[in-house]
Scaffold this motif. Structure first.
Motif, PDB file in Angstrom:
ATOM      1  N   VAL A   1      -9.508  -4.605  -2.068  1.00  0.00           N
ATOM      2  CA  VAL A   1     -10.321  -3.742  -2.921  1.00  0.00           C
ATOM      3  C   VAL A   1      -9.522  -2.581  -3.527  1.00  0.00           C
ATOM      4  O   VAL A   1      -9.565  -2.390  -4.738  1.00  0.00           O
ATOM      5  N   PRO A   2      -8.763  -1.795  -2.779  1.00  0.00           N
ATOM      6  CA  PRO A   2      -8.091  -0.653  -3.408  1.00  0.00           C
ATOM      7  C   PRO A   2      -7.044  -1.056  -4.444  1.00  0.00           C
ATOM      8  O   PRO A   2      -6.756  -0.292  -5.354  1.00  0.00           O
ATOM      9  N   LEU A   3      -6.468  -2.224  -4.345  1.00  0.00           N
ATOM     10  CA  LEU A   3      -5.469  -2.640  -5.316  1.00  0.00           C
ATOM     11  C   LEU A   3      -6.092  -3.077  -6.630  1.00  0.00           C
ATOM     12  O   LEU A   3      -5.441  -3.063  -7.659  1.00  0.00           O
ATOM     13  N   VAL A   4      -7.363  -3.449  -6.625  1.00  0.00           N
ATOM     14  CA  VAL A   4      -8.044  -3.879  -7.840  1.00  0.00           C
ATOM     15  C   VAL A   4      -8.535  -2.685  -8.632  1.00  0.00           C
ATOM     16  O   VAL A   4      -8.476  -2.664  -9.849  1.00  0.00           O
TER      17      VAL A   4
ATOM     18  N   TYR B   1       0.824  -1.198   0.000  1.00  0.00           N
ATOM     19  CA  TYR B   1       0.000   0.000   0.000  1.00  0.00           C
ATOM     20  C   TYR B   1       0.864   1.258   0.000  1.00  0.00           C
ATOM     21  O   TYR B   1       0.519   2.248  -0.616  1.00  0.00           O
ATOM     22  N   GLY B   2       1.976   1.223   0.703  1.00  0.00           N
ATOM     23  CA  GLY B   2       2.882   2.371   0.686  1.00  0.00           C
ATOM     24  C   GLY B   2       3.391   2.662  -0.709  1.00  0.00           C
ATOM     25  O   GLY B   2       3.416   3.823  -1.144  1.00  0.00           O
ATOM     26  N   PHE B   3       3.792   1.633  -1.439  1.00  0.00           N
ATOM     27  CA  PHE B   3       4.250   1.813  -2.818  1.00  0.00           C
ATOM     28  C   PHE B   3       3.135   2.334  -3.705  1.00  0.00           C
ATOM     29  O   PHE B   3       3.352   3.185  -4.561  1.00  0.00           O
ATOM     30  N   SER B   4       1.918   1.819  -3.522  1.00  0.00           N
ATOM     31  CA  SER B   4       0.810   2.255  -4.376  1.00  0.00           C
ATOM     32  C   SER B   4       0.428   3.712  -4.109  1.00  0.00           C
ATOM     33  O   SER B   4      -0.114   4.378  -4.986  1.00  0.00           O
ATOM     34  N   TYR B   5       0.719   4.213  -2.915  1.00  0.00           N
ATOM     35  CA  TYR B   5       0.448   5.623  -2.607  1.00  0.00           C
ATOM     36  C   TYR B   5       1.681   6.497  -2.806  1.00  0.00           C
ATOM     37  O   TYR B   5       1.681   7.660  -2.428  1.00  0.00           O
ATOM     38  N   GLY B   6       2.742   5.965  -3.375  1.00  0.00           N
ATOM     39  CA  GLY B   6       3.909   6.760  -3.732  1.00  0.00           C
ATOM     40  C   GLY B   6       4.954   6.913  -2.640  1.00  0.00           C
ATOM     41  O   GLY B   6       5.839   7.765  -2.758  1.00  0.00           O
ATOM     42  N   LEU B   7       4.896   6.117  -1.585  1.00  0.00           N
ATOM     43  CA  LEU B   7       5.895   6.214  -0.528  1.00  0.00           C
ATOM     44  C   LEU B   7       7.120   5.371  -0.883  1.00  0.00           C
ATOM     45  O   LEU B   7       7.028   4.402  -1.636  1.00  0.00           O
ATOM     46  N   SER B   8       8.249   5.739  -0.327  1.00  0.00           N
ATOM     47  CA  SER B   8       9.451   4.936  -0.523  1.00  0.00           C
ATOM     48  C   SER B   8       9.379   3.701   0.373  1.00  0.00           C
ATOM     49  O   SER B   8       8.510   3.580   1.237  1.00  0.00           O
ATOM     50  N   LEU B   9      10.342   2.801   0.165  1.00  0.00           N
ATOM     51  CA  LEU B   9      10.371   1.586   0.982  1.00  0.00           C
ATOM     52  C   LEU B   9      10.576   1.911   2.454  1.00  0.00           C
ATOM     53  O   LEU B   9       9.923   1.332   3.333  1.00  0.00           O
ATOM     54  N   ALA B  10      11.453   2.871   2.748  1.00  0.00           N
ATOM     55  CA  ALA B  10      11.712   3.233   4.142  1.00  0.00           C
ATOM     56  C   ALA B  10      10.460   3.778   4.819  1.00  0.00           C
ATOM     57  O   ALA B  10      10.141   3.407   5.953  1.00  0.00           O
ATOM     58  N   TRP B  11       9.739   4.662   4.129  1.00  0.00           N
ATOM     59  CA  TRP B  11       8.516   5.224   4.718  1.00  0.00           C
ATOM     60  C   TRP B  11       7.418   4.170   4.826  1.00  0.00           C
ATOM     61  O   TRP B  11       6.637   4.164   5.789  1.00  0.00           O
ATOM     62  N   SER B  12       7.338   3.281   3.865  1.00  0.00           N
ATOM     63  CA  SER B  12       6.335   2.209   3.930  1.00  0.00           C
ATOM     64  C   SER B  12       6.599   1.289   5.115  1.00  0.00           C
ATOM     65  O   SER B  12       5.673   0.914   5.839  1.00  0.00           O
ATOM     66  N   LEU B  13       7.861   0.936   5.309  1.00  0.00           N
ATOM     67  CA  LEU B  13       8.196   0.074   6.451  1.00  0.00           C
ATOM     68  C   LEU B  13       8.016   0.810   7.777  1.00  0.00           C
ATOM     69  O   LEU B  13       7.592   0.201   8.769  1.00  0.00           O
ATOM     70  N   ALA B  14       8.323   2.107   7.797  1.00  0.00           N
ATOM     71  CA  ALA B  14       8.113   2.887   9.025  1.00  0.00           C
ATOM     72  C   ALA B  14       6.630   2.960   9.370  1.00  0.00           C
ATOM     73  O   ALA B  14       6.241   2.787  10.536  1.00  0.00           O
TER      74      ALA B  14
END
Length: 108
Positions: free
Chosen positions: A104-107, A37-50
């Motif tokens: 749902v949001p990924l589809v 979900y972080g990647f799909s909303y444009g976040l980097s890997l570090a921010w997604s993991l945080a």
């Protein structure tokens, strides 16, 4: 704190297995879906993991409050079958809704 096993807020010993199982499920779900979900909303890997780590800590605190702090003691005996089945049914429905909502949001 847990030298003689976990205790609820009254100091009675409790069974830690429900807390550990729910914590494991929370870890699995948060770190499986969080970075995606972080990647799909444009976040980097570090921010997604945080963000996933923050969500895991918050949900872990909720699980601790529910399954450890407010748990009945081991000596209280088993719950009657009616409330146990009702809890299991509500948990299964909630788990299904969460899994459905996560896909749902990924589809779209």
């Amino acid at each position: 704190m847990w030298r003689n096993g976990p205790r609820n807020r009254r100091g009675d010993p409790i069974d830690p297995v429900p807390f550990l199982v729910s914590l494991g499920l929370v870890f699995m779900l948060v770190f499986s879906f969080g970075p995606i979900y972080g990647f799909s909303y444009g976040l980097s890997l570090a921010w997604s993991l945080a963000a996933s780590t923050v969500a895991f800590c918050l949900l872990g605190a909720v699980a601790y409050a529910q399954f450890v702090r407010s748990a009945p003691s081991v000596d209280a005996g088993p719950l009657p079958p009616g409330p146990r089945f009702e809890r299991l049914l509500y948990a299964a429905l909630a788990f299904g809704i969460v899994l459905g909502a996560l896909t749902v949001p990924l589809v779209v």
